[in-house]
Design a protein around this motif. Structure first.
Motif, mmCIF file in Angstrom:
data_model
loop_
_atom_site.group_PDB
_atom_site.id
_atom_site.type_symbol
_atom_site.label_atom_id
_atom_site.label_comp_id
_atom_site.label_asym_id
_atom_site.label_seq_id
_atom_site.Cartn_x
_atom_site.Cartn_y
_atom_site.Cartn_z
ATOM 1 N N GLU A 104 -28.683 -8.722 -20.900
ATOM 2 C CA GLU A 104 -29.261 -7.975 -19.782
ATOM 3 C C GLU A 104 -29.903 -6.683 -20.282
ATOM 4 N N ALA A 105 -29.231 -6.006 -21.209
ATOM 5 C CA ALA A 105 -29.749 -4.728 -21.703
ATOM 6 C C ALA A 105 -31.099 -4.916 -22.393
ATOM 7 N N TYR A 106 -31.214 -5.973 -23.209
ATOM 8 C CA TYR A 106 -32.472 -6.190 -23.933
ATOM 9 C C TYR A 106 -33.592 -6.577 -22.966
ATOM 10 N N ALA A 107 -33.311 -7.488 -22.041
ATOM 11 C CA ALA A 107 -34.338 -7.914 -21.091
ATOM 12 C C ALA A 107 -34.815 -6.733 -20.259
ATOM 13 N N ARG A 108 -33.866 -5.930 -19.804
ATOM 14 C CA ARG A 108 -34.252 -4.781 -18.983
ATOM 15 C C ARG A 108 -35.047 -3.766 -19.807
ATOM 16 N N ARG A 109 -34.620 -3.546 -21.055
ATOM 17 C CA ARG A 109 -35.336 -2.589 -21.894
ATOM 18 C C ARG A 109 -36.752 -3.077 -22.193
ATOM 19 N N ALA A 110 -36.896 -4.363 -22.527
ATOM 20 C CA ALA A 110 -38.225 -4.908 -22.817
ATOM 21 C C ALA A 110 -39.123 -4.796 -21.595
ATOM 22 N N PHE A 111 -38.557 -5.073 -20.432
ATOM 23 C CA PHE A 111 -39.325 -5.021 -19.186
ATOM 24 C C PHE A 111 -39.787 -3.601 -18.877
ATOM 25 N N THR A 112 -38.865 -2.657 -18.900
ATOM 26 C CA THR A 112 -39.205 -1.283 -18.518
ATOM 27 C C THR A 112 -40.082 -0.609 -19.572
ATOM 28 N N GLU A 113 -39.812 -0.863 -20.866
ATOM 29 C CA GLU A 113 -40.622 -0.230 -21.907
ATOM 30 C C GLU A 113 -42.053 -0.758 -21.881
ATOM 31 N N THR A 114 -42.229 -2.038 -21.573
ATOM 32 C CA THR A 114 -43.579 -2.586 -21.492
ATOM 33 C C THR A 114 -44.329 -1.977 -20.323
ATOM 34 N N ARG A 115 -43.645 -1.763 -19.209
ATOM 35 C CA ARG A 115 -44.282 -1.091 -18.075
ATOM 36 C C ARG A 115 -44.661 0.342 -18.432
ATOM 37 N N ARG A 116 -43.810 1.011 -19.188
ATOM 38 C CA ARG A 116 -44.104 2.396 -19.578
ATOM 39 C C ARG A 116 -45.259 2.460 -20.573
ATOM 40 N N VAL A 117 -45.338 1.476 -21.467
ATOM 41 C CA VAL A 117 -46.464 1.429 -22.393
ATOM 42 C C VAL A 117 -47.774 1.356 -21.616
ATOM 43 N N ALA A 118 -47.814 0.506 -20.599
ATOM 44 C CA ALA A 118 -49.031 0.387 -19.782
ATOM 45 C C ALA A 118 -49.409 1.732 -19.172
ATOM 46 N N GLU A 119 -48.410 2.497 -18.725
ATOM 47 C CA GLU A 119 -48.689 3.812 -18.143
ATOM 48 C C GLU A 119 -49.186 4.790 -19.206
ATOM 49 N N ARG A 120 -48.564 4.743 -20.393
ATOM 50 C CA ARG A 120 -48.967 5.689 -21.450
ATOM 51 C C ARG A 120 -50.379 5.421 -21.957
ATOM 52 N N LEU A 121 -50.782 4.140 -21.969
ATOM 53 C CA LEU A 121 -52.075 3.789 -22.536
ATOM 54 C C LEU A 121 -53.212 3.877 -21.527
ATOM 55 N N ALA A 122 -52.889 4.010 -20.255
ATOM 56 C CA ALA A 122 -53.924 4.057 -19.219
ATOM 57 C C ALA A 122 -54.896 5.206 -19.495
ATOM 58 N N GLY A 123 -56.170 4.872 -19.604
ATOM 59 C CA GLY A 123 -57.187 5.871 -19.845
ATOM 60 C C GLY A 123 -57.356 6.252 -21.303
ATOM 61 N N ARG A 124 -56.434 5.828 -22.160
ATOM 62 C CA ARG A 124 -56.520 6.172 -23.588
ATOM 63 C C ARG A 124 -57.063 5.016 -24.415
#
Length: 621
Positions: A104-124
C-alpha cells in the motif's frame, strides 16, 4: 468492480473477481493481471497469484462507482494527503516471482509522487507528457534518490543509477529531459551516438528552453562547452548552477568523444550522466565502457530499448555501469541468474526480473496501449560526418561560383544541386564514382542512426519498413542492413517486374526473412499492404508530405492491430531541415504536388537560394 493501481503505467485496471468478465464500466482494452485471490476454505484458505481479466483506464478517467477500491482512489485523486486506507485489492499486484505484492505504501507513494511531478513540471516542460511518461519521470526521481532530496534538501552523497528501457517510440528522451528539469541541478552530461548529438540539443531546446542550457562538446578544454550565443564560461565544478537563477548546463557529446577525451570529462563532478543508446556499452572491456565507468557522477541513467541483445552478460554490464555497488559481482550474477535461465529455468528468470526491478523500468507499446493513439511520430535529427560536411559545402561553393542560369535550364540546375545535396545527406558514397566501394559505416550520421534503429527492432522482433526516395540509396540500405543482420534485406522498387514485386510483398507479409524491408517511396506508396510491420522509418525527406503519409499508410491501415511507430530522419543544419520546416508550416499542407514545393525554391534569387541551402554551421567556441 475493483480498481487496482498499475504503478509502472500510472493507470488503473478495472476488473471483477473470476469467473466474472472484465468490468463493463470502461471501454478500454482488455488485459490480464496477476493479483492475489483467496483459494480453499476454512483453515486451508490461502492467497495465491491469480490471473484476472480487466480493462485499463487513465488516472483522470476513473469512473464513479460504489466499489470501495474505486472510492478510495477517487478520494486520493481529490486529496493526495487524505487520511484513508487503501483496501489490499486496490494495490496488490503480484511481482514477477509471484511471492510478493505491491505494498500500500509503495502504490500510494508512486501515485501521489507522479501527480506531484505533473504539478512541478507544468509550464516548465513544453510538452504534454502521457501518464506513463509522468510515471517514468517520478520513477527516475525515486530510483535515483531525487524525490528524497526534494523533501529533505540536496545531499552531496552518491545516488544510485537506473536503466530506463522503454521500447523505442515511448519517449525516453522526453522523460529524461523532464527528469533533468525536475532535478534542477547541474552540470549534466549526456553521452549518445555521434549522429544524435544535434537531436538531443534540438529536443532540449524545444521542450525546456528556459529550464536547461544545452551545448555540445567535441573535445578540448571544458570551457569550450558552452551554449550557443553565450559568453564562454568554464563548466562549474559543482552540482549546482553558478547562480541559483541560472538554468543547469547540459553538455551533450558522442561516444567517440568520450573515448578520446574521457580523462577530461572525468574531472567534472557531474550531477547526472545520461547514456543514450546504452547498448553501446554492453561490452565492459572496451575503452569507451571503461571511460563511461570512470565518470564522476552522483547518478547515472542508461537509456536503451534493448537492455539484452544477445545474452544476459550485457544486462549485467549496464547494471554494473549504473549501480556498481549493487551489481559488482559478475560471477554471482551469472551463477544466480544467467546459467539457470540459459538452462530454461522460468523461476530464475522471475527472480532476476524481481531483483533488477528497482533499477530497470521497461514498458512496451503493447503494455501502455491504453495511453497511446494508433500512430506514434518520432522525429530524429542526425548529424553530418566530417566527410559529409566537406562534400555538402563543396557542392554549394561550386553552385555559388557557377550560378544556376536562367529560364528552363535554371530549374534543372537547381533540381540537380538539390538532388546532390540530399544524396550527401543520405551517404557520401552516393556522389562518388564507386558508391559501394569500401566501408559504409561511420561515414553517414543518418545511416548509422538508421542501422541502430533497425538492429534494435530486429532484437525486439518488430518488423520494419525503411522508405527512401532514391533507388541507389535503397540499394545501399539493402546491402548494408543485410550485411549487419547477416540476412537478406529485400528492396522493393519500381524497376522490378510485377511478379517480382508481388513475390517480395507476399514473402514479407507471410513472415519470411528477417522482418526488414527497404522500399522505394513512390513504388511502395500505393496499392500495397505491409501490415506485418509496425515500425516505419523514412530515411530521407520528400518535398510533398502527402507522399510520405501515403507510404506510411501502407503499414498503418485496416488489418494493422498494433501501434505504428513512424520515425523520420532529418539531417541537422541542411536542406532537409528546410524541407521539414515546409512540412510543418500550414502552407506546406496545402501543396498537393512536388512541383508546388520546388517552385518555392526556384523562385528565389541565386543569393537567397544559396543562403537557404547553406549548411548551418555551429558557432566556434
Amino acid at each position: 468492480m475493483h480498481a487496482t493501481y498499475l504503478p509502472d503505467r500510472h493507470a488503473f485496471a478495472l476488473w471483477s473477481p473470476p469467473p466474472a468478465s472484465p468490468a463493463s464500466d470502461s471501454s478500454g482494452p482488455t488485459e490480464t493481471f496477476v493479483v492475489p485471490q483467496p483459494v480453499g476454505y476454512g483453515r486451508e484458505k490461502t492467497l495465491e497469484p491469480t490471473a484476472v481479466a480487466g480493462t485499463v483506464v487513465p488516472v483522470d478517467r476513473l469512473p464513479a462507482s460504489d466499489s470501495p477500491t474505486v472510492a478510495a482512489w477517487r478520494a486520493l485523486l481529490h486529496d493526495p494527503d487524505a487520511d484513508i486506507r487503501l483496501p489490499p485489492v486496490a494495490h496488490a499486484l503480484c511481482n514477477n516471482a509471484g511471492d510478493a505484492v505491491v505494498s500500500e505504501a509503495y502504490a500510494r507513494r508512486a501515485f501521489t509522487e507522479t501527480r506531484r511531478v505533473a504539478e512541478r513540471l507544468a509550464g516548465r516542460v513544453h510538452a504534454e507528457l502521457r501518464d506513463y511518461q509522468l510515471r517514468g519521470v517520478s520513477w527516475l526521481a525515486e530510483a535515483t534518490g531525487l524525490s528524497t532530496e526534494l523533501k529533505t534538501g540536496p545531499s552531496t552523497e552518491l545516488r544510485t543509477g537506473v536503466i530506463l528501457a522503454d521500447e523505442m517510440g515511448l519517449g525516453k528522451t522526453l522523460q529524461t529531459v523532464a527528469h533533468l528539469v525536475d532535478a534542477g541541478t547541474g552540470p549534466v552530461l549526456i553521452v549518445c551516438p555521434t549522429g544524435l548529438v544535434s537531436n538531443w540539443l534540438r529536443e532540449i531546446s524545444r521542450w525546456a528552453p528556459d529550464a536547461l542550457r544545452a551545448t555540445d562538446y567535441r573535445g578540448g578544454g571544458l570551457d569550450a562547452a558552452r551554449p550557443a550565443n553565450s559568453p564562454a564560461r568554464p563548466v562549474n565544478n559543482s552540482v549546482r548552477p553558478a547562480h541559483e537563477s541560472e538554468p543547469p548546463l547540459v553538455v551533450v557529446t558522442g561516444y567517440p568523444t568520450l573515448r578520446r577525451h574521457g580523462a577530461t570529462l572525468a574531472e567534472i563532478p557531474w550531477a547526472t550522466v545520461v547514456f543514450d543508446e546504452a547498448q553501446a556499452l554492453k561490452n565492459p572491456r572496451t575503452q569507451v565502457a571503461r571511460a563511461a565507468r570512470a565518470l564522476d557522477a552522483r547518478s547515472r541513467i542508461a537509456l536503451t530499448g534493448t537492455p539484452v541483445e544477445n545474452h544476459l552478460d550485457e544486462l549485467w554490464a549496464l547494471l554494473n555501469l549504473v549501480a556498481p555497488a549493487d551489481f559488482g559481482n559478475r560471477a554471482l550474477f551469472r551463477r544466480r541468474y544467467t546459467l539457470p535461465i540459459q538452462s530454461g529455468s522460468a523461476e530464475a528468470k522471475a527472480r532476476m526480473l524481481d531483483a533488477v526491478s528497482s533499477h530497470v523500468l521497461r514498458r512496451t507499446k503493447a503494455g501502455v496501449a491504453a495511453d497511446l493513439g494508433p500512430k506514434l511520430h518520432n522525429d530524429v535529427e542526425c548529424d553530418l560526418t566530417d566527410e559529409q560536411e566537406r562534400l555538402y559545402d563543396a557542392i554549394l561553393d561550386r553552385a555559388e561560383s557557377e550560378g544556376f542560369g536562367t529560364g528552363m535550364a535554371r530549374r534543372g540546375a537547381i533540381l540537380t544541386a538539390l538532388t546532390h545535396l540530399k544524396q550527401v545527406c543520405n551517404h557520401p558514397a552516393l556522389v562518388s564514382p564507386a558508391p559501394f566501394a569500401g566501408r559504409l559505416e561511420g561515414r553517414s550520421g543518418k545511416l548509422d542512426v538508421c542501422t541502430d534503429i533497425v538492429l534494435t527492432n530486429v532484437e525486439n522482433r518488430c518488423p520494419t519498413v525503411v522508405f527512401t526516395q532514391y533507388r541507389q540509396t535503397g540499394e545501399l540500405l539493402a546491402r548494408h542492413l543485410g550485411t549487419a543482420l547477416n540476412a537478406e534485406a529485400p528492396f522493393l522498387h519500381g524497376g522490378l517486374s510485377l511478379a517480382e514485386r508481388d513475390r517480395i510483398v507476399d514473402e514479407y507479409q507471410s513472415g519470411a526473412g528477417c522482418g526488414i524491408l527497404v522500399a522505394s517511396l513512390k513504388a511502395a506508396g500505393t496499392g500495397l499492404t505491409l501490415t506485418r510491420a509496425a515500425d516505419v522509418v523514412h530515411f530521407d525527406r520528400w518535398w510533398n508530405p502527402a507522399v510520405e503519409a501515403q507510404a506510411t499508410d501502407r503499414v498503418h491501415r485496416i488489418g494493422q492491430e498494433r501501434i505504428v511507430t513512424v520515425t523520420t530522419l532529418t539531417t541537422a543544419g541542411t536542406l532537409e531541415e528546410h524541407i521539414a520546416a515546409m512540412h510543418h508550416r500550414k502552407t506546406a499542407l496545402d501543396l498537393d504536388s512536388d512541383t508546388g514545393a520546388l517552385a518555392l525554391l526556384t523562385e528565389l534569387s541565386d543569393e537567397r537560394l544559396i543562403e537557404v541551402l547553406r549548411r548551418r554551421r555551429e558557432e566556434s567556441s
